[in-house]
Enzyme design. Structure first.
Site, PDB file in Angstrom:
ATOM      1  N   PHE A   7       0.821  -1.206   0.000  1.00  0.00           N
ATOM      2  CA  PHE A   7       0.000   0.000   0.000  1.00  0.00           C
ATOM      3  C   PHE A   7       0.859   1.261   0.000  1.00  0.00           C
ATOM      4  O   PHE A   7       1.738   1.437   0.854  1.00  0.00           O
ATOM      5  CB  PHE A   7      -0.911   0.041   1.234  1.00  0.00           C
ATOM      6  CG  PHE A   7      -2.088  -0.873   1.160  1.00  0.00           C
ATOM      7  CD1 PHE A   7      -3.242  -0.494   0.491  1.00  0.00           C
ATOM      8  CD2 PHE A   7      -2.054  -2.119   1.760  1.00  0.00           C
ATOM      9  CE1 PHE A   7      -4.342  -1.338   0.418  1.00  0.00           C
ATOM     10  CE2 PHE A   7      -3.143  -2.980   1.704  1.00  0.00           C
ATOM     11  CZ  PHE A   7      -4.301  -2.580   1.025  1.00  0.00           C
ATOM     12  N   ASP A   8       0.585   2.136  -0.942  1.00  0.00           N
ATOM     13  CA  ASP A   8       1.066   3.500  -0.865  1.00  0.00           C
ATOM     14  C   ASP A   8       0.404   4.132   0.370  1.00  0.00           C
ATOM     15  O   ASP A   8      -0.598   3.611   0.881  1.00  0.00           O
ATOM     16  CB  ASP A   8       0.669   4.243  -2.148  1.00  0.00           C
ATOM     17  CG  ASP A   8       1.014   5.697  -2.110  1.00  0.00           C
ATOM     18  OD1 ASP A   8       2.158   6.033  -1.776  1.00  0.00           O
ATOM     19  OD2 ASP A   8       0.127   6.528  -2.412  1.00  0.00           O
ATOM     20  N   LEU A   9       0.938   5.252   0.844  1.00  0.00           N
ATOM     21  CA  LEU A   9       0.383   5.874   2.049  1.00  0.00           C
ATOM     22  C   LEU A   9      -0.463   7.099   1.706  1.00  0.00           C
ATOM     23  O   LEU A   9      -1.692   7.057   1.807  1.00  0.00           O
ATOM     24  CB  LEU A   9       1.537   6.252   2.992  1.00  0.00           C
ATOM     25  CG  LEU A   9       1.149   6.722   4.392  1.00  0.00           C
ATOM     26  CD1 LEU A   9       0.438   5.618   5.174  1.00  0.00           C
ATOM     27  CD2 LEU A   9       2.386   7.198   5.149  1.00  0.00           C
ATOM     28  N   ASP A  10       0.173   8.181   1.273  1.00  0.00           N
ATOM     29  CA  ASP A  10      -0.546   9.422   0.976  1.00  0.00           C
ATOM     30  C   ASP A  10      -1.504   9.225  -0.192  1.00  0.00           C
ATOM     31  O   ASP A  10      -1.096   8.809  -1.273  1.00  0.00           O
ATOM     32  CB  ASP A  10       0.443  10.540   0.629  1.00  0.00           C
ATOM     33  CG  ASP A  10       1.399  10.849   1.771  1.00  0.00           C
ATOM     34  OD1 ASP A  10       0.955  10.824   2.926  1.00  0.00           O
ATOM     35  OD2 ASP A  10       2.585  11.110   1.493  1.00  0.00           O
TER      36      ASP A  10
END
Length: 219
Positions: A7-10
């Protein structure tokens, strides 16, 4: 074979623009540069900051590095907490983990910040690995972050079992460069037009849709 989701965060797990944009403005002011419109500031979310300062403010690489240092000066103390989870993220991660997925982060944000944010929101128990960029720039692009996650998970030869979830073309391009699957989300900071132009193989419109997609795949 275990299935892993990175998962990417932002823009994927967290709605983080206020902390990022205010810290960018702080850095630009310290550098004596004019503040661009919000539409341009939003483009700072996703790619490495040095590149964004160079592209959008006409800085040299050395100036971009100094601006990034100013950015971190504010972000590390204030901006990191000007942030919130998208609704349903905690429940989604819980159900995906329970279904048997291996979960990890793959963010272009420096890893110490990623860890601090993940722990702040109580998400640590869901992730086998929490991976981000390095302060020295050795790991900065999305592709290099993904490569590091694969190394830590021991899945460098099992790329067909790995999918990256992210909200910008940098996620789509990084996943393609590292030969892993990709699911793009349109509710973050990249537009659907941008994601389609990057040839995202699948675009989903909500956290709930991401959860449904992966749960249906494992049944």
């Amino acid at each position: 074979m275990e299935q892993a989701i990175l998962f990417d965060l932002d823009g994927t797990l967290t709605k983080s623009e206020e902390g990022i944009l205010r810290s960018v403005c702080y850095a630009l002011t310290k550098m004596g540069r004019p503040l661009p419109p919000r539409s341009v500031l939003l483009a700072f979310i996703g790619p490495p900051l040095v590149d964004s300062f160079m592209q959008f403010s006409g800085m040299t690489r050395e100036e971009g590095k100094q601006a990034t240092a100013y950015y971190r000066e504010r972000f590390s103390k204030i901006g990191i907490f000007e942030n919130e989870l998208y609704p349903g993220v905690t429940e989604m991660l819980d159900r995906l983990q329970e279904a048997g997925y291996v979960l990890a982060t793959a963010s272009s944000k420096p890893e110490p910040f990623v860890r601090q944010i993940v722990e702040h929101f109580g998400l640590g128990p869901f992730f086998t690995e929490i991976v981000g960029a390095t302060f020295d720039g050795r790991i900065s692009s999305k592709a290099s972050v993904v490569a590091e996650v694969l190394r830590r998970l021991g899945m460098e030869t099992e790329r067909e079992a790995v999918t990256l979830v992210g909200d910008t073309r940098f996620d789509v391009e990084g996943a393609r460069e590292e030969n892993v699957g990709c699911v793009a989300v349109s509710y973050g900071y990249g537009t659907r037009q941008e994601l389609e132009a990057a040839r995202a193989p699948r675009i989903l419109d909500s956290v709930a849709a991401v959860e449904r997609y992966f749960l249906e795949r494992i049944r």
